[in-house]
Design a protein around this motif. Structure first.
Motif, PDB file in Angstrom:
ATOM      1  N   GLU A 269       0.863  -1.175   0.000  1.00 46.98           N
ATOM      2  CA  GLU A 269       0.000   0.000   0.000  1.00 46.98           C
ATOM      3  C   GLU A 269       0.902   1.229   0.000  1.00 46.98           C
ATOM      4  O   GLU A 269       1.834   1.322   0.802  1.00 46.98           O
ATOM      5  CB  GLU A 269      -0.919   0.018   1.222  1.00 46.98           C
ATOM      6  N   LEU A 270       0.605   2.159  -0.900  1.00 51.77           N
ATOM      7  CA  LEU A 270       1.452   3.334  -1.066  1.00 51.77           C
ATOM      8  C   LEU A 270       0.592   4.592  -1.045  1.00 51.77           C
ATOM      9  O   LEU A 270      -0.428   4.666  -1.743  1.00 51.77           O
ATOM     10  CB  LEU A 270       2.216   3.253  -2.396  1.00 51.77           C
ATOM     11  N   ASN A 271       0.995   5.578  -0.238  1.00 47.63           N
ATOM     12  CA  ASN A 271       0.307   6.866  -0.169  1.00 47.63           C
ATOM     13  C   ASN A 271       1.333   7.983  -0.330  1.00 47.63           C
ATOM     14  O   ASN A 271       2.370   7.981   0.351  1.00 47.63           O
ATOM     15  CB  ASN A 271      -0.425   7.026   1.169  1.00 47.63           C
ATOM     16  N   LEU A 272       1.040   8.915  -1.232  1.00 42.69           N
ATOM     17  CA  LEU A 272       1.991   9.976  -1.562  1.00 42.69           C
ATOM     18  C   LEU A 272       1.299  11.332  -1.587  1.00 42.69           C
ATOM     19  O   LEU A 272       0.144  11.449  -2.009  1.00 42.69           O
ATOM     20  CB  LEU A 272       2.616   9.736  -2.944  1.00 42.69           C
ATOM     21  N   LEU A 273       2.023  12.350  -1.160  1.00 42.60           N
ATOM     22  CA  LEU A 273       1.619  13.741  -1.307  1.00 42.60           C
ATOM     23  C   LEU A 273       2.801  14.517  -1.862  1.00 42.60           C
ATOM     24  O   LEU A 273       3.905  14.459  -1.303  1.00 42.60           O
ATOM     25  CB  LEU A 273       1.195  14.335   0.041  1.00 42.60           C
ATOM     26  N   PHE A 274       2.588  15.215  -2.974  1.00 43.95           N
ATOM     27  CA  PHE A 274       3.611  16.076  -3.564  1.00 43.95           C
ATOM     28  C   PHE A 274       3.042  17.486  -3.707  1.00 43.95           C
ATOM     29  O   PHE A 274       1.847  17.655  -3.984  1.00 43.95           O
ATOM     30  CB  PHE A 274       4.027  15.564  -4.951  1.00 43.95           C
ATOM     31  N   TYR A 275       3.899  18.465  -3.542  1.00 40.01           N
ATOM     32  CA  TYR A 275       3.479  19.838  -3.810  1.00 40.01           C
ATOM     33  C   TYR A 275       4.588  20.574  -4.548  1.00 40.01           C
ATOM     34  O   TYR A 275       5.768  20.258  -4.440  1.00 40.01           O
ATOM     35  CB  TYR A 275       3.123  20.579  -2.505  1.00 40.01           C
ATOM     36  N   ASN A 276       4.188  21.577  -5.300  1.00 38.19           N
ATOM     37  CA  ASN A 276       5.125  22.445  -6.012  1.00 38.19           C
ATOM     38  C   ASN A 276       4.544  23.844  -5.954  1.00 38.19           C
ATOM     39  O   ASN A 276       3.391  24.065  -6.344  1.00 38.19           O
ATOM     40  CB  ASN A 276       5.280  21.989  -7.467  1.00 38.19           C
ATOM     41  N   ALA A 277       5.297  24.797  -5.419  1.00 41.82           N
ATOM     42  CA  ALA A 277       4.754  26.124  -5.173  1.00 41.82           C
ATOM     43  C   ALA A 277       5.790  27.192  -5.490  1.00 41.82           C
ATOM     44  O   ALA A 277       7.004  26.953  -5.435  1.00 41.82           O
ATOM     45  CB  ALA A 277       4.301  26.261  -3.716  1.00 41.82           C
ATOM     46  N   GLY A 278       5.292  28.380  -5.819  1.00 40.08           N
ATOM     47  CA  GLY A 278       6.188  29.506  -6.068  1.00 40.08           C
ATOM     48  C   GLY A 278       5.434  30.822  -6.013  1.00 40.08           C
ATOM     49  O   GLY A 278       4.213  30.861  -6.210  1.00 40.08           O
ATOM     50  N   TYR A 279       6.191  31.888  -5.741  1.00 40.92           N
ATOM     51  CA  TYR A 279       5.588  33.223  -5.733  1.00 40.92           C
ATOM     52  C   TYR A 279       6.634  34.215  -6.207  1.00 40.92           C
ATOM     53  O   TYR A 279       7.775  34.238  -5.728  1.00 40.92           O
ATOM     54  CB  TYR A 279       5.106  33.611  -4.331  1.00 40.92           C
ATOM     55  N   ASP A 280       6.212  35.050  -7.197  1.00 42.07           N
ATOM     56  CA  ASP A 280       7.100  36.051  -7.775  1.00 42.07           C
ATOM     57  C   ASP A 280       6.880  37.377  -7.051  1.00 42.07           C
ATOM     58  O   ASP A 280       5.806  37.979  -7.140  1.00 42.07           O
ATOM     59  CB  ASP A 280       6.807  36.198  -9.261  1.00 42.07           C
ATOM     60  N   PHE A 281       7.914  37.824  -6.340  1.00 43.88           N
ATOM     61  CA  PHE A 281       7.833  39.077  -5.598  1.00 43.88           C
ATOM     62  C   PHE A 281       8.349  40.265  -6.414  1.00 43.88           C
ATOM     63  O   PHE A 281       8.690  41.299  -5.865  1.00 43.88           O
ATOM     64  CB  PHE A 281       8.616  38.969  -4.291  1.00 43.88           C
ATOM     65  N   GLY A 282       8.394  40.091  -7.716  1.00 41.24           N
ATOM     66  CA  GLY A 282       8.871  41.174  -8.562  1.00 41.24           C
ATOM     67  C   GLY A 282      10.352  41.087  -8.781  1.00 41.24           C
ATOM     68  O   GLY A 282      11.124  41.845  -8.174  1.00 41.24           O
ATOM     69  N   GLY A 283      10.773  40.151  -9.612  1.00 40.88           N
ATOM     70  CA  GLY A 283      12.196  39.958  -9.883  1.00 40.88           C
ATOM     71  C   GLY A 283      12.841  38.895  -9.029  1.00 40.88           C
ATOM     72  O   GLY A 283      13.936  38.423  -9.337  1.00 40.88           O
TER      73      GLY A 283
END
Length: 870
Positions: A269-283
């Protein structure tokens, strides 16, 4: 200060990074498989297409990843990338850490990246078979629906990315969609109704403010057991009747009573959580990605016959004897039915990366920190402790207590962590050449820890519970090391159509000293339709902490082989010196062709030389087939020095280790062609790719018996010499048809015949201990186990019921191809021709196919999938 010292110092001071993928800030464009994809792997230049690359890079789009039946990235890559070979099944713990390799080299020679950042390794070390030594990252712990595309750099790149990148690099680029999502449900099983699988996955993107995003992926998969072979050679003949030396009261085990007890792949049994996030603060973009995983599995261990856990005078070792016995002297009902212990493994893993990238004063930068952690805990269940049962039974005869034994034990486990701090700096300079000069520099700091956790009392008392003795106090320990690296990289286009890429890297390890390696890659476009490219590089790989420190006992129903860490006092008694680093040289040359629009063809030849390659030794046996072997005294002394106590009734007792004992040379050719065809009713994407690969041991430094013919076979023969794949993806309105044909060359490995405790007449096929077969002692005999050439067909048909709902059905290995079952010699048990010698798999069953085939032993697999988009 010397020039070399100055260069080393400047590289270290340059930053604290590893060259992972500065070009992550390249613009994201729609990805396709025809070579026009913008890549970030294998180059630090911005906006590079795959077919423009000076290095061979294969790009697999999300569309290509979708049309594979089993939700497992190992399966996806092995079906699409010709030089990629995935392990289909393992032994004991390796069943929970299936590995893969590029170009026939060790899995440790391929660097795995996620979003261009190094992925941590595996706490479970493989110590048996062709994948021995592997502690590579588990690709199966990356959910397919979290991946936007996969970039496979098929070239030595240690000078660019650091240690592990001798064979190449696999970079998984995560989805960054800020809105929308999908849900997929998949169900399937093998043609024989085993290995039933169910998975559900979801992906969802959320916009964060005006300039940010977070993309989440959830994945659940569970899969049931598969089994191998028939019956048990200890109990019955091939026809299902009892062996003549088996007690008559075992008649309840005749016929089909022992069907389905021999484990193939485990239940998981396999359980996975992945996330990918980003925020551009102006440069300045702040980004983060990470994962959380939990895998739980149960693997069937070798069958223990009914006299294994008994208090039988004169047979405390649990051997098969002709005399009748009373099952009441045995634990529970094992005296009637025998026992199949279970290995229970829980694996918890997490990883996260935080970083920032942007531009300052014309310089592009990418700064990040990655931390990965893996925890493995191991139990043996539905088992028994023979010595505890016998001791308590003997005490009960004296009126003290009642006979008893634990039925499970905690065997211990592993802890692994890796911290990586990286920085990339890059700037383009206009020097009057055909294109601006790209100058990049950076560095890396990395800290690795590895721990072996001691098992509980019952797992380590005497021989432990049946099937898997726990890790002793002498095995346990916590180990660590750190490394620093710095690099310089120049990419120039002196004239139109000519690219030169130079990289130099310095690495310094706390336990192996330092090294300086380099790489030069060049490409020249003679015309729009024809280009040539070539690379020469040097490489370096430090042994993993697991390879250096792992210590255990590899057991079977009648065997125990101790794994001694190289360089320890016990190992030194047998000449197993401390491990050192591997050094490599890598050369490649190829062409890129576009003879007509849309048709892309690449051909690349390569030569990889590895010096002081780390490989597992053969088992050096003190006892073989119940017979004391020459040199046994030294082996017993080493076992005693390691604090190891083994069952005196075992038929095989030995030791093995890892050593820098060989030099190898690998030659090969990669070929790839793709062509999209526009039809009146849709599109047809055609692809043809192939790989020819041959590895040869050029120097065996330790010699026989430490590195024997079987050891050489594991290096040279277990990877198919060639693999050719043809793909056709048809899209016609709402209908999608995906066809793949894969041709695998034959594979082989030297295996042992079944050696028993005596000649079994009348249909049995065990060889007598010590018998001579064509002048060779049967206990030392090997024969060539060949998996013949095969064509595997995969087919999937999908239909879009709406713009948001798609239903697909398909089959992997459509025509149910299974590796050959070895021929058996019947009669008196005396083998005349070793070329058709009998073979018994590790669980002691009949009619079990070879397990080293590239397409597995379970045969055809069919599935259905429904996709929802929103």
């Amino acid at each position: 200060m010397t020039r070399l010292s100055a260069l080393k110092l400047s590289l270290i001071l340059a930053s604290s990074w590893s060259a992972c993928a500065i070009a992550q800030d390249a613009p994201q464009e729609p990805q396709v498989d025809d070579g026009t994809a913008i890549i970030v792997t294998g180059t630090r230049a911005v906006g590079m297409q795959a077919t423009e690359s000076a290095a061979p890079v294969t790009v697999l789009s999300q569309d290509a990843l979708t049309h594979v039946g089993q939700p497992n990235l190992n399966q996806v890559l092995t079906q699409i990338v010709p030089s990629f070979t995935a392990q289909t099944q393992g032994t004991d713990l390796s069943s929970f850490s299936l590995s893969a390799r590029l170009r026939g080299l060790s899995p440790n020679h391929t660097l795995v990246l996620v979003n261009g950042k190094r992925r941590h390794g595996n706490g479970i070390l493989q110590v048996l078979g062709a994948f021995s030594g592997s502690a590579a990252p588990s690709i199966d712990l990356i959910p397919p629906d979290s991946v936007e595309r996969v970039e496979v750099l098929q070239e030595g790149a240690a000078a660019v990315y650091g240690t592990d990148a001798i064979a190449g690099v696999i970079n998984f680029i995560l989805k960054d969609d800020p809105e929308g999502g999908s849900i997929k449900l998949t169900g399937g099983q093998y043609y024989d109704s085993e290995g039933e699988l169910f998975s559900i996955s979801g992906n969802y993107g959320v916009k964060l403010g005006e300039d940010g995003y977070i993309n989440l992926s959830l994945f659940h998969r569970r899969q049931d057991y598969t089994t191998l072979g028939e019956g048990q050679v200890q109990v019955t003949k091939l026809d299902g009747t009892l062996q003549p030396n088996a007690p008559a009261q075992w008649s309840n085990l005749a016929g089909d009573a022992l069907a389905g007890i021999n484990g193939g792949q485990p239940k998981t049994e396999l359980n996975l959580l992945f996330y990918n996030a980003g925020y551009d603060f102006g440069g300045v973009e702040v980004y983060s990605f990470g994962s959380l995983a939990r895998r739980e599995g149960w693997a069937k261990q070798g069958y223990r016959h009914p006299k294994r856990i008994c208090y039988e005078t004169g047979n405390l070792g649990g051997g098969v004897t002709p005399a009748a016995y009373n099952p009441n002297i045995c634990y529970s009902d094992t005296g009637i039915n025998g026992m199949v212990p279970l290995q229970h493994v829980i694996e918890d893993e997490y990883s996260f990366t935080v970083g920032a990238r942007g531009e300052a004063a014309g310089w592009n930068y990418d700064l990040s920190t990655t931390y990965g952690n893996q925890k493995n805990d191991i139990w043996t269940e539905k088992s028994a402790h023979r010595e505890v049962w016998q001791e308590s039974f003997a005490a009960s005869l004296l009126g003290v207590g009642v006979p008893n034994t634990p039925d499970k034990a905690y065997d211990g486990g592993f802890r692994l962590s890796q911290t990586t701090v990286t920085a990339d700096i890059r700037k383009e300079f206009d020097l009057g050449m055909a294109a601006p000069l790209t100058f990049a520099f950076g560095g890396e700091y990395r800290k690795d820890t590895y721990e072996i956790v001691q098992g509980d009392f019952y797992s380590t008392y005497k021989t432990g519970v049946q099937s898997f003795p726990g890790y002793k106090a002498t095995d346990a320990g916590r180990f660590k090391r750190s490394s620093r690296a710095g690099y310089l990289n120049f990419i120039a286009n002196p004239v139109e159509g000519w690219t030169v890429d130079l990289a130099g890297r310095y690495e310094d390890y706390t336990d192996f000293g330092d090294t300086l390696i380099g790489k030069i890659t060049t490409r020249y476009d003679i015309s729009d339709a024809f280009a040539v490219r070539a690379t020469a590089s040097t490489g370096f790989r430090a042994p993993t902490l697991a390879e250096q420190k792992y210590s255990t006992i590899n057991v079977g129903p009648t065997s125990a082989v101790a794994q001694l860490p190289a360089g320890t006092p016990a190992a030194a008694l047998l000449g197993f010196d401390s491990l050192g680093p591997e050094k490599s040289k890598n050369f490649s040359a190829g062409v890129v062709l576009r003879p007509v629009p849309k048709l892309a063809i690449t051909v690349d030849a390569y030569l990889i030389k590895i010096k002081d390659r780390i490989a597992a030794t053969a088992s050096r046996n003190a006892v073989q087939g119940g017979v004391i072997q020459p040199g046994a005294a030294a082996i017993f002394s080493a076992l005693a020095a390691a604090g190891i106590v083994l069952d005196t009734a075992l038929q095989t007792v030995g030791v093995q280790s890892f050593t820098n004992g060989i030099d190898t040379e690998t030659k090969g050719i990669d070929f790839s062609a793709s062509y999209p065809v526009a039809l009146d009713f849709g599109t047809l994407n055609l692809s043809l790719n192939g790989n020819y690969n041959k590895t040869k041991i050029t120097k065996n430094k330790v010699g026989y018996p430490l590195f024997n013919a079987a050891s050489e076979s594991n290096i040279e023969d277990t990877t198919p010499k060639y693999k050719v794949g043809f793909g056709a993806l048809l899209k016609a309105d709402k209908l999608t048809v995906n066809l793949r044909e894969t041709l695998y060359a034959k594979q082989s490995v030297l295996v042992r015949p079944g050696v028993g405790s005596g000649v079994i007449p009348d249909g049995g096929f065990l060889i007598a201990d010590g018998a001579l077969v064509n002048g060779v002692n049967a206990n030392q005999l090997y024969f060539n186990g060949v998996v013949k050439r095969a064509i595997i067909t995969d087919l999937e048909v999908g239909y879009d019921f709406t713009d948001n709902v798609t239903f697909s059905i398909g089959a992997n290995n459509l025509f149910d191809k299974i590796p050959e079952v070895p021929k058996l010699v019947t009669g008196t048990g005396v083998v005349v021709n070793p070329g058709v010698s009998p073979y018994i798999n590790g669980s002691g069953s009949y009619n079990s196919p070879y397990g080293h085939g590239a397409y597995g032993t379970s045969g055809g697999y069919y599935y259905a999938r429904i996709d929802f988009k929103f």
